[in-house]
Design a protein around this motif. Structure first.
Motif, PDB file in Angstrom:
ATOM      1  N   TRP A 168      53.467  56.487  40.709  1.00 59.73           N
ATOM      2  CA  TRP A 168      53.382  55.967  39.339  1.00 59.73           C
ATOM      3  C   TRP A 168      54.442  54.907  39.048  1.00 59.73           C
ATOM      4  O   TRP A 168      54.295  54.114  38.127  1.00 59.73           O
ATOM      5  CB  TRP A 168      53.504  57.108  38.323  1.00 59.73           C
ATOM      6  N   LYS A 169      55.480  54.850  39.890  1.00 62.93           N
ATOM      7  CA  LYS A 169      56.533  53.867  39.665  1.00 62.93           C
ATOM      8  C   LYS A 169      56.169  52.478  40.201  1.00 62.93           C
ATOM      9  O   LYS A 169      56.724  51.472  39.744  1.00 62.93           O
ATOM     10  CB  LYS A 169      57.838  54.329  40.314  1.00 62.93           C
ATOM     11  N   THR A 170      55.257  52.411  41.175  1.00 65.58           N
ATOM     12  CA  THR A 170      54.995  51.130  41.854  1.00 65.58           C
ATOM     13  C   THR A 170      53.512  50.777  41.968  1.00 65.58           C
ATOM     14  O   THR A 170      53.185  49.725  42.513  1.00 65.58           O
ATOM     15  CB  THR A 170      55.599  51.153  43.272  1.00 65.58           C
ATOM     16  N   TRP A 171      52.606  51.614  41.460  1.00 62.78           N
ATOM     17  CA  TRP A 171      51.170  51.376  41.640  1.00 62.78           C
ATOM     18  C   TRP A 171      50.739  50.004  41.116  1.00 62.78           C
ATOM     19  O   TRP A 171      49.817  49.376  41.647  1.00 62.78           O
ATOM     20  CB  TRP A 171      50.364  52.462  40.902  1.00 62.78           C
ATOM     21  N   HIS A 172      51.412  49.517  40.058  1.00 63.13           N
ATOM     22  CA  HIS A 172      50.983  48.286  39.398  1.00 63.13           C
ATOM     23  C   HIS A 172      51.171  47.049  40.264  1.00 63.13           C
ATOM     24  O   HIS A 172      50.539  46.022  40.005  1.00 63.13           O
ATOM     25  CB  HIS A 172      51.737  48.108  38.079  1.00 63.13           C
ATOM     26  N   PHE A 173      52.043  47.122  41.295  1.00 62.20           N
ATOM     27  CA  PHE A 173      52.213  45.970  42.170  1.00 62.20           C
ATOM     28  C   PHE A 173      50.875  45.578  42.808  1.00 62.20           C
ATOM     29  O   PHE A 173      50.517  44.400  42.851  1.00 62.20           O
ATOM     30  CB  PHE A 173      53.249  46.274  43.256  1.00 62.20           C
ATOM     31  N   ALA A 174      50.137  46.566  43.311  1.00 61.74           N
ATOM     32  CA  ALA A 174      48.840  46.272  43.932  1.00 61.74           C
ATOM     33  C   ALA A 174      47.803  45.866  42.890  1.00 61.74           C
ATOM     34  O   ALA A 174      47.025  44.929  43.101  1.00 61.74           O
ATOM     35  CB  ALA A 174      48.356  47.488  44.714  1.00 61.74           C
ATOM     36  N   PHE A 175      47.794  46.530  41.748  1.00 63.01           N
ATOM     37  CA  PHE A 175      46.831  46.212  40.688  1.00 63.01           C
ATOM     38  C   PHE A 175      46.987  44.770  40.219  1.00 63.01           C
ATOM     39  O   PHE A 175      46.002  44.046  40.054  1.00 63.01           O
ATOM     40  CB  PHE A 175      47.025  47.189  39.532  1.00 63.01           C
ATOM     41  N   HIS A 176      48.207  44.327  40.039  1.00 64.57           N
ATOM     42  CA  HIS A 176      48.449  42.983  39.534  1.00 64.57           C
ATOM     43  C   HIS A 176      48.047  41.900  40.528  1.00 64.57           C
ATOM     44  O   HIS A 176      47.826  40.749  40.139  1.00 64.57           O
ATOM     45  CB  HIS A 176      49.931  42.813  39.172  1.00 64.57           C
ATOM     46  N   LEU A 177      47.948  42.259  41.814  1.00 63.17           N
ATOM     47  CA  LEU A 177      47.565  41.292  42.839  1.00 63.17           C
ATOM     48  C   LEU A 177      46.068  41.022  42.879  1.00 63.17           C
ATOM     49  O   LEU A 177      45.635  40.000  43.408  1.00 63.17           O
ATOM     50  CB  LEU A 177      48.009  41.789  44.224  1.00 63.17           C
ATOM     51  N   VAL A 178      45.273  41.934  42.331  1.00 66.26           N
ATOM     52  CA  VAL A 178      43.814  41.780  42.404  1.00 66.26           C
ATOM     53  C   VAL A 178      43.388  40.585  41.546  1.00 66.26           C
ATOM     54  O   VAL A 178      43.750  40.515  40.365  1.00 66.26           O
ATOM     55  CB  VAL A 178      43.115  43.063  41.919  1.00 66.26           C
ATOM     56  N   PRO A 179      42.634  39.643  42.103  1.00 66.91           N
ATOM     57  CA  PRO A 179      42.217  38.485  41.297  1.00 66.91           C
ATOM     58  C   PRO A 179      41.308  38.890  40.135  1.00 66.91           C
ATOM     59  O   PRO A 179      40.369  39.683  40.317  1.00 66.91           O
ATOM     60  CB  PRO A 179      41.461  37.602  42.301  1.00 66.91           C
ATOM     61  N   ASP A 180      41.611  38.387  38.966  1.00 62.63           N
ATOM     62  CA  ASP A 180      40.755  38.450  37.776  1.00 62.63           C
ATOM     63  C   ASP A 180      40.613  39.831  37.133  1.00 62.63           C
ATOM     64  O   ASP A 180      40.518  39.927  35.907  1.00 62.63           O
ATOM     65  CB  ASP A 180      39.345  37.922  38.086  1.00 62.63           C
ATOM     66  N   LEU A 181      40.590  40.889  37.925  1.00 62.11           N
ATOM     67  CA  LEU A 181      40.322  42.214  37.359  1.00 62.11           C
ATOM     68  C   LEU A 181      41.362  42.631  36.315  1.00 62.11           C
ATOM     69  O   LEU A 181      40.977  43.114  35.236  1.00 62.11           O
ATOM     70  CB  LEU A 181      40.220  43.273  38.459  1.00 62.11           C
ATOM     71  N   PRO A 182      42.665  42.483  36.562  1.00 59.54           N
ATOM     72  CA  PRO A 182      43.626  42.871  35.525  1.00 59.54           C
ATOM     73  C   PRO A 182      43.400  42.132  34.208  1.00 59.54           C
ATOM     74  O   PRO A 182      43.481  42.732  33.132  1.00 59.54           O
ATOM     75  CB  PRO A 182      44.976  42.519  36.140  1.00 59.54           C
ATOM     76  N   GLU A 183      43.109  40.832  34.273  1.00 59.19           N
ATOM     77  CA  GLU A 183      42.848  40.085  33.049  1.00 59.19           C
ATOM     78  C   GLU A 183      41.642  40.647  32.309  1.00 59.19           C
ATOM     79  O   GLU A 183      41.656  40.780  31.079  1.00 59.19           O
ATOM     80  CB  GLU A 183      42.611  38.602  33.377  1.00 59.19           C
ATOM     81  N   THR A 184      40.596  40.985  33.059  1.00 54.71           N
ATOM     82  CA  THR A 184      39.383  41.518  32.446  1.00 54.71           C
ATOM     83  C   THR A 184      39.655  42.841  31.736  1.00 54.71           C
ATOM     84  O   THR A 184      39.184  43.082  30.622  1.00 54.71           O
ATOM     85  CB  THR A 184      38.291  41.715  33.512  1.00 54.71           C
ATOM     86  N   LEU A 185      40.446  43.698  32.381  1.00 55.13           N
ATOM     87  CA  LEU A 185      40.690  45.028  31.832  1.00 55.13           C
ATOM     88  C   LEU A 185      41.762  45.035  30.741  1.00 55.13           C
ATOM     89  O   LEU A 185      41.726  45.900  29.853  1.00 55.13           O
ATOM     90  CB  LEU A 185      41.105  45.978  32.952  1.00 55.13           C
ATOM     91  N   LEU A 186      42.704  44.108  30.809  1.00 56.98           N
ATOM     92  CA  LEU A 186      43.870  44.162  29.921  1.00 56.98           C
ATOM     93  C   LEU A 186      43.773  43.264  28.696  1.00 56.98           C
ATOM     94  O   LEU A 186      44.456  43.518  27.708  1.00 56.98           O
ATOM     95  CB  LEU A 186      45.133  43.808  30.706  1.00 56.98           C
TER      96      LEU A 186
END
Length: 312
Positions: A168-186
Motif C-alpha cells: 500500500w505504500k508503493t502500489w501507485h508507482f505502477a498505477f501512475h505509469l499506465v498510459p491514460d488510465l489514471p487520467e480516466t479514473l481520477l
C-alpha cells in the motif's frame, strides 16, 4: 504606496494558475520568477541576510506542506518554498518531468531570487528533484536534507512489493505509469484520491483538515496538474538513468541529512543514500508517517536548524 487592486491584478497576471486560490502565510510573500523559460511560484520570508533554505514538497502537495515549518525557521534563516513545475501555482511543463530537467528549473528560480548558495530541504518527489539538483549544482549547495522519499534509482526499491502489509505504500508507482488510465479514473475524483494519500499515509488520519484536502485536490485538478503529477512518475526511469550516469562521474560530497519517520516509507534514508554520498547522517522522527512536515513540524524544523548550524 501600491494600490491593492493593482497588486491583485499583478499577481493574477503573474500567476500561471490564477483560478487556484492563493494561501497567505504571515511574514511571507508570494512571487513568480522566470526559471529558464518556466514560471515558478515561490514563497519567501525570514531573515534576508541569514543562511538561505529552499524547501520542496512532493505529491500530492504544494509549498503549503511547509506552512508549519517555515515560521519556526524564519527567525534565523532566509526561507524560500518553491512549487515544482506542474505543482501548485507553478507553470505546467508540456514535457520533460525527469528530475534533472526539473532540478535545473528549480536552481534557476533560486538564482533569479538573488540567492547564490543555499541549503536544500525536500520531501517525497521534492527529494527526487533535490538529489538530482545536488548532482548538477553541488558547488552551490551547503547541504541537503531529504525526507522519506523513494528516489528513482537511489532509495526506490527495484520491485514493488506484493505483500499487502507493504504494497500500500508503493502500489501507485505502477498505477501512475499506465498510459491514460489514471487520467480516466481520477479526473473529477481528485479529492477522493488525494484524500486517500493524505489520510492513509499519515500516522494519524486526522492530520489533515478538510480545507487542506480541498486545497491539495484543487491544485492537482487545476490546469493540467493531474497530468503533471503523473508525469514525474512516468519520467522516473529517465530520472534514474540520469542519476546513475552522473554517479559514474562523481559521488556527492555535500553533507546529506536523511530524515526518516517511525512509520514512513523508507525506514532509514541516510543508510539508503550513503552508497552515493560521502557525508550522510540521519535522524528518525517519532510519531509520524510519510507526511513528516505536517505531522511533526517542530521536530523537522529543529532537525533542519541543527543540520545547518552544525555545518556553518
Amino acid at each position: 504606496m501600491t494600490d491593492p487592486a493593482t497588486s491583485a491584478r499583478h499577481v493574477r497576471e503573474s500567476n500561471p494558475v490564477p483560478d487556484l486560490p492563493l494561501h497567505d502565510l504571515a511574514g511571507f510573500t508570494h512571487c513568480w520568477v522566470d526559471a529558464d523559460g518556466v514560471r515558478l511560484h515561490a514563497v519567501e520570508g525570514g531573515r534576508p541576510a541569514g543562511p538561505a533554505i529552499v524547501l520542496l514538497a512532493g505529491f500530492p502537495q504544494t509549498w503549503w506542506a511547509w506552512r508549519k515549518v517555515m515560521p519556526s525557521l524564519a527567525g534565523r534563516f532566509h526561507v524560500i518554498a518553491i512549487d515544482l513545475p506542474g505543482q501548485g501555482h507553478s507553470e505546467r511543463l508540456e514535457r520533460s518531468y525527469d528530475t534533472h530537467t526539473v532540478a535545473a528549473h528549480v536552481h534557476a528560480a533560486v538564482k533569479a531570487l538573488g540567492v547564490s548558495t543555499y541549503w536544500l530541504v525536500a520531501h517525497d518527489i521534492g527529494a527526487w528533484v533535490a538529489f538530482s539538483l545536488a548532482l548538477q549544482f553541488e558547488s552551490q549547495l551547503r547541504g541537503v536534507a531529504l525526507l522519506d522519499a523513494g528516489i528513482p534509482g537511489i532509495t526506490l526499491p527495484e520491485a514493488i512489493p506484493t505483500d499487502p502489509d507493504r504494497a500500500w505504500k508503493t502500489w501507485h508507482f505502477a498505477f501512475h505509469l499506465v498510459p491514460d488510465l489514471p487520467e480516466t479514473l481520477l479526473a473529477g475524483r481528485e479529492r477522493d484520491y488525494v484524500g486517500w494519500f493524505l489520510k492513509v499515509k499519515a500516522l494519524s488520519p486526522d492530520t489533515f483538515e478538510d480545507a487542506e484536502l480541498d486545497h491539495y485536490a484543487a491544485a492537482v485538478a487545476a490546469d493540467g496538474g493531474l497530468r503533471a503529477s503523473l508525469a514525474y512518475y512516468r519520467d522516473a526511469a529517465e530520472s534514474a538513468r540520469k542519476n546513475h550516469e552522473a554517479l559514474k562521474r562523481q559521488h556527492l560530497t555535500v553533507p546529506i541529512l536523511g530524515i526518516s519517520s517511525s512509520h514512513g516509507s523508507i525506514p532509514d534514508m541516510a543508510a539508503s543514500i550513503s552508497p552515493w554520498a560521502d557525508d550522510a547522517t540521519g535522524v528518525v522522527v517519532p510519531d509520524a508517517g510519510h507526511f513528516i512536515p505536517d505531522e511533526q513540524p517542530q521536530a523537522v524544523a529543529a532537525a533542519v536548524a541543527d543540520f545547518i548550524l552544525d555545518g556553518d
